[in-house]
Design an enzyme around this catalytic site. Structure first.
Site, PDB file in Angstrom:
ATOM      1  CB  CYS A  36      -1.068   4.441  -0.597  1.00 35.58           C
ATOM      2  SG  CYS A  36      -1.902   5.158   0.468  1.00 35.58           S
ATOM      3  CB  THR A  37      -6.267   1.793   0.120  1.00 33.25           C
ATOM      4  OG1 THR A  37      -6.013   2.489   1.534  1.00 33.25           O
ATOM      5  CG2 THR A  37      -5.854   0.489   0.026  1.00 33.25           C
ATOM      6  CG  HIS A  38      -5.394   7.603   1.604  1.00 35.79           C
ATOM      7  ND1 HIS A  38      -5.338   6.512   2.516  1.00 35.79           N
ATOM      8  CD2 HIS A  38      -6.425   8.515   2.134  1.00 35.79           C
ATOM      9  CE1 HIS A  38      -5.844   6.815   3.550  1.00 35.79           C
ATOM     10  NE2 HIS A  38      -6.709   7.958   3.641  1.00 35.79           N
TER      11      HIS A  38
ATOM     12  CB  CYS B 144      -4.355   0.200   5.458  1.00 33.20           C
ATOM     13  SG  CYS B 144      -2.888   1.349   6.069  1.00 33.20           S
TER      14      CYS B 144
HETATM   15  N1  DGL Z   1      -4.484   3.965   3.164  1.00 32.74           N
HETATM   16  C1  DGL Z   1      -3.015   3.637   3.544  1.00 32.74           C
HETATM   17  C2  DGL Z   1      -2.355   2.724   2.741  1.00 32.74           C
HETATM   18  O1  DGL Z   1      -2.720   1.978   2.068  1.00 32.74           O
HETATM   19  C3  DGL Z   1      -2.323   4.654   4.094  1.00 32.74           C
HETATM   20  C4  DGL Z   1      -2.401   6.227   4.429  1.00 32.74           C
HETATM   21  C5  DGL Z   1      -1.817   6.896   5.790  1.00 32.74           C
HETATM   22  O2  DGL Z   1      -0.468   6.947   5.655  1.00 32.74           O
HETATM   23  O3  DGL Z   1      -2.459   6.714   6.589  1.00 32.74           O
HETATM   24  O4  DGL Z   1      -1.129   2.781   3.031  1.00 32.74           O
END
Ligand code: DGL
Length: 265
Positions: A192-194, A75
């Site tokens: 962002c990993t999402h 993250c």
């Molecule tokens: N997956 C998270 C990242 O890499 C962030 C998503 C969130 O805002 O929780 O930043």
């Protein structure tokens, strides 16, 4: 045979699965524990002090329970803030995910890149320092997205996500010089990993083709370097998925590819 090494992968939600997928490819024999702190999702909407106070003790508890050989903070929103605190507090090795500004600037031909992250990540001093140290003469546009992480989760959960909603989040990444298109953005860092959950949609909706930089393969190489080559067969390697909200996942089919085909308990 030596005991299987355990790798704990941590994110605010399902985005870290895009990093897990690459780590599982590099080390299919390891035991995996994936933790989604969905009770506190999205991290991008929380203040810095709140996040430190949440993540540092939570990761400590997880280390106590699962005794991992290595922890991946999958993250950017957390890594750019808490990595130094985690390393000071716990002796297990940590690998973080931080915006891939250096390789993006090195490979950009137009010398104009964008960094697409959460609002938290683009505000961080850590991110500013990466730009100061590694921009190499590139113009860097920071784009803080409020909704793209949630749209990625919705897509993975099988929900409909409209083109308009995605485009609204990514449009500011595309910057054009007044006359000459050779000065327009040619590289977008997925910070962002999402966001790699939506890669096909991002490619299809981009106003012009760009290189989308996903650092997950590089993170997997780092993990494999730190832990060394694998031991034993992958066949019976276990995987566990934990949601801090306590919910049971109902996503077995969608999740399996991220876990290298195994069904997480
Ligand atoms: N997956 C998270 C990242 O890499 C962030 C998503 C969130 O805002 O929780 O930043």
């Amino acid at each position: 045979m030596p005991a299987r090494q355990a790798i704990l992968v941590f994110d605010s939600g399902l985005g870290g699965l895009t990093v897990l997928r690459e780590i599982v490819r590099a080390r299919p024999d390891a035991r995996y524990v994936y933790v989604a702190d969905d009770a506190f999702f999205p991290y991008g909407h929380h203040g810095e002090q709140q996040l430190i106070a949440r993540v540092v003790p939570l990761v400590g508890e997880l280390i106590g329970v699962h005794a991992p050989d290595l922890v991946v903070i999958a993250c950017n929103t957390a890594s750019t803030l808490v990595l130094s605190h985690l390393r000071a507090a716990y002796s297990v090795p940590f690998v973080g995910t931080v915006p891939a500004i250096k390789p993006a600037c090195a490979s950009s031909r137009s010398k104009r890149i964008s960094v697409l992250g959460t609002k938290g990540t683009v505000k961080r001093e850590y991110t500013q320092a990466l730009i100061r140290d590694f921009a190499q003469g590139c113009e860097v546009t920071l784009v803080g997205s409020g909704n793209l992480a949630a749209l990625g989760e919705a897509a993975l959960n099988g929900g409909g996500v409209s083109d308009e909603d995605i485009l609204a989040e990514i449009a500011p990444c595309f910057v054009e010089g007044p006359e000459d298109s050779s000065f327009r953005t040619d590289t977008v860092v997925l910070a962002c990993t999402h966001f790699p959950l939506l890669t096909d949609r991002l490619v299809a909706l981009a106003p012009w083709p760009v290189d989308w930089i996903d650092p997950a393969p590089a993170i997997a190489r780092r993990v494999a370097n730190l832990l060394g080559p694998g031991h034993g067969a992958a066949d019976h390697a276990r995987a566990e998925m934990i949601f801090t909200s306590g919910r049971r996942h109902a996503l077995t089919e969608a999740l399996q590819p991220f876990f290298g085909g195994r069904v997480p308990a």
